[in-house]
Design a protein around this motif. Structure first.
Motif, PDB file in Angstrom:
ATOM      1  N   GLU A 317       0.820  -1.204   0.000  1.00  0.00           N
ATOM      2  CA  GLU A 317       0.000   0.000   0.000  1.00  0.00           C
ATOM      3  C   GLU A 317       0.857   1.258   0.000  1.00  0.00           C
ATOM      4  N   GLY A 318       0.450   2.251  -0.793  1.00  0.00           N
ATOM      5  CA  GLY A 318       1.039   3.575  -0.741  1.00  0.00           C
ATOM      6  C   GLY A 318       2.452   3.684  -1.290  1.00  0.00           C
ATOM      7  N   ASN A 319       3.126   4.766  -0.886  1.00  0.00           N
ATOM      8  CA  ASN A 319       4.503   5.000  -1.330  1.00  0.00           C
ATOM      9  C   ASN A 319       5.401   3.865  -0.865  1.00  0.00           C
ATOM     10  N   CYS A 320       6.259   3.395  -1.771  1.00  0.00           N
ATOM     11  CA  CYS A 320       7.129   2.266  -1.449  1.00  0.00           C
ATOM     12  C   CYS A 320       8.560   2.554  -1.897  1.00  0.00           C
ATOM     13  N   THR A 321       9.498   1.963  -1.170  1.00  0.00           N
ATOM     14  CA  THR A 321      10.909   2.011  -1.547  1.00  0.00           C
ATOM     15  C   THR A 321      11.369   0.603  -1.887  1.00  0.00           C
ATOM     16  N   THR A 322      12.003   0.460  -3.033  1.00  0.00           N
ATOM     17  CA  THR A 322      12.516  -0.836  -3.475  1.00  0.00           C
ATOM     18  C   THR A 322      14.035  -0.851  -3.296  1.00  0.00           C
ATOM     19  N   SER A 336      18.609   1.741  -4.433  1.00  0.00           N
ATOM     20  CA  SER A 336      17.253   1.885  -3.913  1.00  0.00           C
ATOM     21  C   SER A 336      16.475   2.848  -4.798  1.00  0.00           C
ATOM     22  N   PHE A 337      15.160   2.617  -4.894  1.00  0.00           N
ATOM     23  CA  PHE A 337      14.302   3.412  -5.762  1.00  0.00           C
ATOM     24  C   PHE A 337      12.974   3.658  -5.043  1.00  0.00           C
ATOM     25  N   SER A 338      12.432   4.858  -5.185  1.00  0.00           N
ATOM     26  CA  SER A 338      11.180   5.211  -4.522  1.00  0.00           C
ATOM     27  C   SER A 338      10.092   5.483  -5.548  1.00  0.00           C
ATOM     28  N   PHE A 339       8.879   4.985  -5.266  1.00  0.00           N
ATOM     29  CA  PHE A 339       7.733   5.181  -6.156  1.00  0.00           C
ATOM     30  C   PHE A 339       6.479   5.412  -5.325  1.00  0.00           C
ATOM     31  N   LEU A 340       5.492   6.064  -5.945  1.00  0.00           N
ATOM     32  CA  LEU A 340       4.216   6.251  -5.275  1.00  0.00           C
ATOM     33  C   LEU A 340       3.503   4.920  -5.101  1.00  0.00           C
TER      34      LEU A 340
END
Length: 585
Positions: A317-322, A336-340
């Motif tokens: 759910e929601g904003n996530c960091t991979t 690391s990558f961040s997405f909504l």
């Protein structure tokens, strides 16, 4: 003097290496590309005077940028007015469905000539709404003129093209100083007509003589595919492809050139690039947790350039960091990558040590929700060698939708049959999904030959909870020959909202051992490559790293900070070398 020249050449080589390193390491993450065909037929308000042109526009949506960023190029053939003054008064991007007036989103600051290119940063507070509307085809571009101030030509940004190319003189080999540009867009038909690429090209080249398509890599000259002596802008034409040539095209190995009277070897050029198409996958990943949260990862790795690219669909759910990290040693973070929201995707260049860890199955994903704190993780390997990228562009005909998905599969031997261990993750809400099934048919072909309907279409769709898919001696070759596909339907798209061909991974091999060789089981005559022994149940075996992120991520260096550190070190090294040169000079 000779010694000075030697040291100068060494310094220049060092500088060149640094420039190349920076350009390579600052490569963008894959962006979402939509295309619009502009004409007067799409304008909502009645035209005051007949339209004088048409156009094409390309929008690249970068959802990893913060705030989100879009780059839009539009080319058209609307003529200039009296005295060479432009007839255009405005180029705007609007939010609205076809047949509606729409509301303003963006406005170009300049629109001189027949080409405009501009990058916009979107409002942070409206990022999610903008992304959702864009992905579902609710943005359009419109050109206003003196004669038609309410709009002369308009086009909806859709996900219905298969290829594009942005052309200029810098891409010609050798490069030209041409100040002209071209925009190529096209569709690819697997059937009716068979294996046909249909292209439309707008460009600004004066006195063009030929529009030529070649097979070849970036920065090199290749072999001729087809030439078209009709090269005036705009130009539409089709190319019939053989199967082998098609594979090169869909792997981005073709390019287009426009030749002119002054530049007979090419004035502008652009690589023909596929849109929303994954040609090859080297590894897959099943991500999970101790609960019902799951993810599906597709990974492409180039052994020559050490570039790893990935796409992960998940239901967090929601904003996530991979996080992409190595489980060897101290479990350090690679990037690391961040997405909504899902999907997350990115690219990173691996070091030699990281590449060896990838070969050994010691590289993994961890995705964390910044809203709930929930996490999923899983190894990148060949455990699930069959995969599918499920998208609206793969539906026949293509569908523009924000939904997409991913599947990982493996075959499990059970007596004289093989069972499919599958897990499918898609983003169509449960309230909107109607049915999911697996069908028999080649990629890009319409087919009504149903193989099986899944028990529930809700994501995730898993073998451990749903219908048992059994392949017999008659159907196993069909599956292994990549002649089956997944289709997920909704009430709005009864013929399919997203679709994906089931394919076999194709790892690039760093070691000279053919891991993909196929053997035959003497008792069943089945090919045994990637068929696992039956364990009595299709419950997914543990392939995840159920642990807290605190113990996994011991070195939380983000990709940007890691790259910055490397850049600073390289810059210091360069400065030391440069100083040494001038001390010897």
């Amino acid at each position: 003097k000779t010694t000075r020249m030697v040291w100068l050449r060494r310094a220049l080589c060092l500088a060149l290496v640094l420039v190349i390193w920076v350009s390579v390491c600052s490569a963008r993450v894959t962006e979402i590309v939509y295309v619009a065909d502009l004409s007067s037929d799409s304008v909502f308000d009645e035209l005051s005077l007949p339209a004088k042109g048409t156009g094409s526009a390309l929008c690249r949506f970068d959802r990893q940028a913060v705030p989100h960023r879009v780059t839009i190029e539009v080319q058209h053939n609307i003529p200039t007015g009296a005295g060479g003054l432009p007839e255009i008064t405005k180029i705007g991007v609007y939010r609205g469905a076809p047949g509606t007036p729409g509301s303003p989103v963006l406005s170009f600051s300049t629109f001189q000539g027949s080409r405009s290119l501009e990058t916009f940063e979107l409002n942070v507070s409206q990022q999610e709404a903008n992304l959702d509307d864009f992905l579902n085809g609710l943005w359009f571009i419109q050109i206003h003129t003196i004669d038609n101030p309410k709009g002369e030509i308009r086009g909806q940004f859709l996900h219905n093209k298969r290829v594009y190319a942005q052309m200029d003189g810098s891409k010609v080999v050798p490069a030209t100083r041409s100040g002209n540009y071209g925009l190529l867009t096209g569709t690819y038909s697997f059937e009716q007509p068979t294996d046909t690429l249909s292209l439309k090209v707008f460009h600004t080249v004066p006195n063009p003589t030929d529009l030529v398509v070649y097979q070849g890599e970036v920065n090199s000259n290749g072999k001729l595919i087809v030439g078209n002596e009709l090269a005036t802008s705009p130009q539409s034409f089709s190319i019939k492809y053989a199967v082998r040539e098609r594979d090169f095209l869909l792997d981005d190995h073709d390019y287009a050139v426009i030749e002119s009277q002054s530049q007979t070897l090419g004035e502008i050029r652009g690589q023909i690039t596929t849109i929303d198409y994954i040609e090859r996958v080297d590894y897959t990943a099943r991500l999970g947790s101790s609960g019902d949260l799951v993810g599906c990862g597709l990974v492409e790795y180039d052994c020559v350039t050490s570039l790893l690219e990935f796409n992960v669909h998940h239901n967090l759910e929601g904003n996530c960091t991979t996080f992409l990290f190595s489980t060897a040693g101290d479990s350090s973070v690679i990037a690391s990558f961040s997405f909504l929201s899902s999907p997350s995707y990115g690219r990173v260049r691996l070091t030699e040590a990281q590449a060896k860890n990838l070969d050994a199955g010691e590289v993994a994903f961890l995705i964390r929700s910044e809203v709930t704190g929930d996490e999923i993780n899983g190894f990148i390997n060949t455990e699930y060698p069959y995969w599918s990228y499920i998208s609206g562009t793969n539906v026949v005909p293509p569908v523009t939708t924000g939904a997409s998905g991913c599947a990982t599969m493996r075959l499990v031997k059970s007596g004289n049959t093989a069972l499919i261990d599958y897990e499918i993750v898609h983003s169509i809400p449960n309230s909107q999904v109607e049915r999911a099934d697996i069908n028999i048919g080649a990629e890009g072909y319409s087919s009504n030959e149903l193989f099986e309907i899944f028990t529930s279409p809700n994501s995730p769709i898993r073998a451990s909870e749903g219908v048992e898919l059994t392949l017999t001696r008659a159907t196993l070759p069909t599956f292994q020959d990549e002649l089956m596909y997944l289709l997920v339907r909704s009430p709005s798209y009864p013929l399919g909202q997203i679709r994906g061909q089931i394919k076999l991974i194709s790892p690039c091999l760093r070691d000279p051992i053919d891991q993909m060789s196929t053997k035959v089981d003497e008792t069943t005559n089945y090919p045994t490559s990637y068929i696992f022994e039956y364990s009595g149940t299709l419950t997914t075996p543990p392939n995840t790293i159920i642990s807290s992120s605190a113990s996994l991520l011991r070195s939380p260096l983000s990709s940007s900070s890691s790259s910055l550190f490397s850049f600073v070190c390289s810059l210091l090294f360069f400065c030391v070398g440069f100083r040494a040169v001038f001390s010897r000079w």
